[in-house]
Scaffold this active site. Structure first.
Site, PDB file in Angstrom:
ATOM      1  N   ASN A  90       8.766   8.705   5.171  1.00  0.00           N
ATOM      2  CA  ASN A  90       7.596   9.461   4.699  1.00  0.00           C
ATOM      3  C   ASN A  90       6.710   9.858   5.872  1.00  0.00           C
ATOM      4  O   ASN A  90       6.616   9.151   6.870  1.00  0.00           O
ATOM      5  CB  ASN A  90       6.814   8.672   3.638  1.00  0.00           C
ATOM      6  N   SER A 136      -0.165   3.508  10.834  1.00  0.00           N
ATOM      7  CA  SER A 136       0.633   4.608  10.291  1.00  0.00           C
ATOM      8  C   SER A 136       1.127   5.483  11.430  1.00  0.00           C
ATOM      9  O   SER A 136       0.355   5.842  12.317  1.00  0.00           O
ATOM     10  CB  SER A 136      -0.195   5.462   9.332  1.00  0.00           C
ATOM     11  N   LYS A 163      -3.222  -4.398   9.308  1.00  0.00           N
ATOM     12  CA  LYS A 163      -1.800  -4.111   9.082  1.00  0.00           C
ATOM     13  C   LYS A 163      -1.214  -3.495  10.338  1.00  0.00           C
ATOM     14  O   LYS A 163      -1.739  -2.504  10.852  1.00  0.00           O
ATOM     15  CB  LYS A 163      -1.644  -3.167   7.894  1.00  0.00           C
ATOM     16  N   THR A 211       5.074  -5.577   8.124  1.00  0.00           N
ATOM     17  CA  THR A 211       4.655  -4.455   8.945  1.00  0.00           C
ATOM     18  C   THR A 211       4.589  -3.167   8.128  1.00  0.00           C
ATOM     19  O   THR A 211       5.054  -3.120   7.000  1.00  0.00           O
ATOM     20  CB  THR A 211       5.675  -4.149  10.095  1.00  0.00           C
ATOM     21  N   ASN A 212       4.133  -2.141   8.831  1.00  0.00           N
ATOM     22  CA  ASN A 212       4.188  -0.788   8.296  1.00  0.00           C
ATOM     23  C   ASN A 212       5.593  -0.214   8.525  1.00  0.00           C
ATOM     24  O   ASN A 212       6.499  -0.932   8.927  1.00  0.00           O
ATOM     25  CB  ASN A 212       3.145   0.073   9.027  1.00  0.00           C
ATOM     26  N   ASN A 241      -6.821  -1.106   0.952  1.00  0.00           N
ATOM     27  CA  ASN A 241      -6.349  -0.718   2.282  1.00  0.00           C
ATOM     28  C   ASN A 241      -7.110   0.538   2.734  1.00  0.00           C
ATOM     29  O   ASN A 241      -7.118   1.554   2.042  1.00  0.00           O
ATOM     30  CB  ASN A 241      -4.839  -0.457   2.171  1.00  0.00           C
ATOM     31  N   ASN A 273       1.841   8.471  10.988  1.00  0.00           N
ATOM     32  CA  ASN A 273       1.649   9.848  10.523  1.00  0.00           C
ATOM     33  C   ASN A 273       0.254  10.418  10.753  1.00  0.00           C
ATOM     34  O   ASN A 273      -0.053  11.506  10.294  1.00  0.00           O
ATOM     35  CB  ASN A 273       2.002   9.936   9.033  1.00  0.00           C
ATOM     36  N   GLY A 328      11.356  -3.855   3.698  1.00  0.00           N
ATOM     37  CA  GLY A 328      12.762  -4.017   3.324  1.00  0.00           C
ATOM     38  C   GLY A 328      13.061  -5.105   2.316  1.00  0.00           C
ATOM     39  O   GLY A 328      14.225  -5.473   2.131  1.00  0.00           O
ATOM     40  N   GLY A 384       0.784  11.230   5.710  1.00  0.00           N
ATOM     41  CA  GLY A 384      -0.407  11.536   6.515  1.00  0.00           C
ATOM     42  C   GLY A 384      -1.710  11.263   5.778  1.00  0.00           C
ATOM     43  O   GLY A 384      -2.659  12.038   5.876  1.00  0.00           O
ATOM     44  N   PHE A 385      -1.756  10.129   5.057  1.00  0.00           N
ATOM     45  CA  PHE A 385      -2.998   9.701   4.385  1.00  0.00           C
ATOM     46  C   PHE A 385      -3.514  10.748   3.400  1.00  0.00           C
ATOM     47  O   PHE A 385      -4.673  11.193   3.490  1.00  0.00           O
ATOM     48  CB  PHE A 385      -4.109   9.402   5.395  1.00  0.00           C
ATOM     49  N   ALA A 437       0.837  -1.205   0.000  1.00  0.00           N
ATOM     50  CA  ALA A 437       0.000   0.000   0.000  1.00  0.00           C
ATOM     51  C   ALA A 437       0.866   1.247   0.000  1.00  0.00           C
ATOM     52  O   ALA A 437       1.994   1.239   0.488  1.00  0.00           O
ATOM     53  CB  ALA A 437      -0.896  -0.001   1.225  1.00  0.00           C
ATOM     54  N   GLY A 438       0.330   2.328  -0.556  1.00  0.00           N
ATOM     55  CA  GLY A 438       1.013   3.610  -0.534  1.00  0.00           C
ATOM     56  C   GLY A 438       1.534   4.036  -1.892  1.00  0.00           C
ATOM     57  O   GLY A 438       1.692   5.221  -2.150  1.00  0.00           O
ATOM     58  N   PHE A 439       1.808   3.059  -2.772  1.00  0.00           N
ATOM     59  CA  PHE A 439       2.269   3.421  -4.117  1.00  0.00           C
ATOM     60  C   PHE A 439       1.078   3.893  -4.942  1.00  0.00           C
ATOM     61  O   PHE A 439       1.125   4.933  -5.588  1.00  0.00           O
ATOM     62  CB  PHE A 439       2.937   2.217  -4.794  1.00  0.00           C
ATOM     63  N   ASP A 440      -0.001   3.098  -4.921  1.00  0.00           N
ATOM     64  CA  ASP A 440      -1.193   3.432  -5.705  1.00  0.00           C
ATOM     65  C   ASP A 440      -2.327   3.762  -4.740  1.00  0.00           C
ATOM     66  O   ASP A 440      -3.282   3.011  -4.588  1.00  0.00           O
ATOM     67  CB  ASP A 440      -1.548   2.247  -6.615  1.00  0.00           C
TER      68      ASP A 440
HETATM   69  C1  LIG Z   1       5.871   6.769   0.434  1.00  0.00           C
HETATM   70  C2  LIG Z   1       5.165   5.681   1.204  1.00  0.00           C
HETATM   71  C3  LIG Z   1       3.787   5.756   1.403  1.00  0.00           C
HETATM   72  C4  LIG Z   1       3.133   4.740   2.110  1.00  0.00           C
HETATM   73  N1  LIG Z   1       1.776   4.809   2.277  1.00  0.00           N
HETATM   74  C5  LIG Z   1       1.124   3.791   2.898  1.00  0.00           C
HETATM   75  C6  LIG Z   1      -0.290   3.797   3.013  1.00  0.00           C
HETATM   76  O1  LIG Z   1      -0.987   4.700   2.541  1.00  0.00           O
HETATM   77  N2  LIG Z   1      -0.886   2.749   3.655  1.00  0.00           N
HETATM   78  C7  LIG Z   1      -0.164   1.707   4.172  1.00  0.00           C
HETATM   79  O2  LIG Z   1      -0.754   0.772   4.727  1.00  0.00           O
HETATM   80  N3  LIG Z   1       1.181   1.669   4.064  1.00  0.00           N
HETATM   81  C8  LIG Z   1       1.832   2.684   3.428  1.00  0.00           C
HETATM   82  N4  LIG Z   1       3.199   2.628   3.313  1.00  0.00           N
HETATM   83  C9  LIG Z   1       3.946   1.502   3.946  1.00  0.00           C
HETATM   84  C10 LIG Z   1       4.231   0.381   2.947  1.00  0.00           C
HETATM   85  O3  LIG Z   1       3.041  -0.214   2.493  1.00  0.00           O
HETATM   86  C11 LIG Z   1       5.107  -0.699   3.604  1.00  0.00           C
HETATM   87  O4  LIG Z   1       4.404  -1.282   4.682  1.00  0.00           O
HETATM   88  C12 LIG Z   1       6.431  -0.152   4.129  1.00  0.00           C
HETATM   89  O5  LIG Z   1       6.932   0.852   3.285  1.00  0.00           O
HETATM   90  C13 LIG Z   1       7.487  -1.245   4.262  1.00  0.00           C
HETATM   91  O6  LIG Z   1       7.768  -1.846   3.013  1.00  0.00           O
HETATM   92  P1  LIG Z   1       9.062  -1.421   2.120  1.00  0.00           P
HETATM   93  O7  LIG Z   1      10.245  -1.420   3.038  1.00  0.00           O
HETATM   94  O8  LIG Z   1       9.133  -2.453   1.040  1.00  0.00           O
HETATM   95  O9  LIG Z   1       8.753  -0.061   1.595  1.00  0.00           O
HETATM   96  C14 LIG Z   1       3.875   3.634   2.626  1.00  0.00           C
HETATM   97  C15 LIG Z   1       5.252   3.574   2.405  1.00  0.00           C
HETATM   98  C16 LIG Z   1       5.901   4.577   1.701  1.00  0.00           C
HETATM   99  C17 LIG Z   1       7.399   4.469   1.483  1.00  0.00           C
END
Ligand SMILES: Cc1cc2nc3c(=O)[nH]c(=O)nc-3n(C[C@H](O)[C@H](O)[C@H](O)COP(=O)(O)O)c2cc1C
Length: 356
Positions: free
Chosen positions: A110, A175, A216, A244-245, A141, A177, A296, A113-114, A61-64
């Site tokens: 990041n 989150s 999550k 995890t987040n 999500n 944030n 990671g 903040g939603f 989550a968070g990319f799209d």
């Molecule tokens: C820029 C950014 C925005 C994110 N936005 C959300 C989000 O809206 N909702 C959510 O559940 N996680 C969000 N995440 C967390 C990711 O889904 C993921 O749990 C976290 O980044 C760990 O994975 P990674 O190390 O592969 O990035 C965000 C992460 C990043 C880097």
């Protein structure tokens, strides 16, 4: 064809991270994305909460956030895509700049903040995606509005509106944030939210298949928090967990000019703590609760470690920023190779078989 991240990657990294992300989404929406058309190795086929996937590697989550690029991201070779977090009403999120690269650490901080276009926009796009009848697993999500006094009502509203177009739903209570959000991971709060969301699901999907409900969690949980979450899961309050987040911790030795920025840290420094929490949840639930491992992941070996720690599926986001879209195919090839090396015929055979 223009490679939306590959060729443009070094150029994109000269831009502010959020500008680069917006440009990437723009290019993806116009079809300027590479496609991974190689069929997945049969060893990678798996199931999760009744869903069938051709491989276990998903977009976190968070990319799209607003369900704008589901097709292009599945086209990169992901086995599933999680859109969101989506808040009931549109909201802008925190002031910019709010995303920071730490390239030396292969990490990101990041504090978005939603930022969200809200449920109505996501619903239209998800319905259009479903109407097109294209294959691919899409999770949704759900977040809460910053100014909402009733978090459970927000999650219930999201479930009511988006359940019909979701393969699975995620209650996002981790989150760092959004003030007060992570307190919702406590047992009482979580049970109350899940009860409201389940009632909303029964209304929204009276008959037929209700999407599995996942929660999550944060990597910054105490053993007592983990006990609570495992207890709720084992009592049947939820169908699966995502661990995890991002983390509010800053590991000793973290490098990068932006390491002092407030927000959630993701990418390579999160791998160990997130995998540790995943393994703890797997142990506390005796492998009876399906888990998605995230945090990671940047290689097939990382994905394999998450699976051996208890994950049935794996997600990633930050590594994509540094490695570009070819990463997805590489992880899948490496993971299939590791399964073959260990004489395993499927991902499922590897779940929970070892320490990370
Ligand atoms: C820029 C950014 C925005 C994110 N936005 C959300 C989000 O809206 N909702 C959510 O559940 N996680 C969000 N995440 C967390 C990711 O889904 C993921 O749990 C976290 O980044 C760990 O994975 P990674 O190390 O592969 O990035 C965000 C992460 C990043 C880097």
């Amino acid at each position: 064809m223009v490679d939306a991240f590959g060729l443009a990657g070094p150029l994109l990294r000269l831009l502010q991270p959020e500008t680069a992300h917006d440009l990437t989404l723009w290019a993806l929406r116009r079809g300027l994305a590479p496609r991974d058309s190689a069929p997945d190795d049969p060893r990678l086929a798996t199931t999760f909460c009744g869903l069938e996937l051709s491989n276990p590697i998903g977009l976190a989550a968070g990319f799209d956030k607003d369900a704008a690029v589901i097709g292009p991201m599945l086209g990169l070779g992901f086995g599933f895509v999680e859109v969101g977090s989506i808040t009931p009403r549109p909201q802008p999120g925190n002031p910019k700049p709010r995303v920071f690269r730490l390239p030396e650490a292969r990490a990101v901080i990041n504090r978005l903040g939603f930022n969200s276009a809200g449920l109505d926009v996501a619903e239209d796009r998800l319905r259009a995606w479903r109407a097109a009848g294209r294959p691919g697993v899409v999770g949704v999500n759900l977040g809460k509005n910053r100014d909402s006094a009733d978090a459970a009502a927000d999650y219930a509203a999201g479930a009511r509106q988006l359940a019909p177009s979701a393969d699975y739903l995620v209650i996002h209570v981790s989150s760092p944030n959004t003030p007060g959000l992570r307190a919702l991971q406590g047992r009482g709060e979580l049970e109350a939210i899940l009860a409201r969301v389940r009632a909303a699901l029964a209304e929204a999907v009276p008959q037929g298949r209700r999407p599995p409900l996942l929660v999550k969690v944060a990597p910054d949980l105490t053993p007592a928090d983990l006990d609570d979450i495992a207890a709720v899961a084992l009592a049947g309050g939820l169908d699966g967990l995502i661990a995890t987040n991002t983390t509010i911790a800053r590991p000793a030795g973290l490098t990068g000019a932006h390491r002092g920025e407030a927000g959630g840290l993701s990418g390579r420094p999160l791998f160990e703590p997130a995998t540790g929490i995943l393994a703890e949840l797997h142990g506390r639930t005796s492998g009876r609760v399906p888990l998605i491992g995230v945090g990671g992941v940047a290689s097939g070996a990382d994905a394999y470690a998450k699976i051996r720690a208890g994950a049935s599926l794996v997600q990633l986001y930050s590594a994509l920023i540094y490695e570009g879209p070819a990463l997805v195919g590489r992880i899948k090839r490496e993971l299939a190779g590791l399964l073959a090396r260990d004489g395993l015929a499927s991902v499922a055979e590897a779940v929970g078989t070892g320490k990370p």
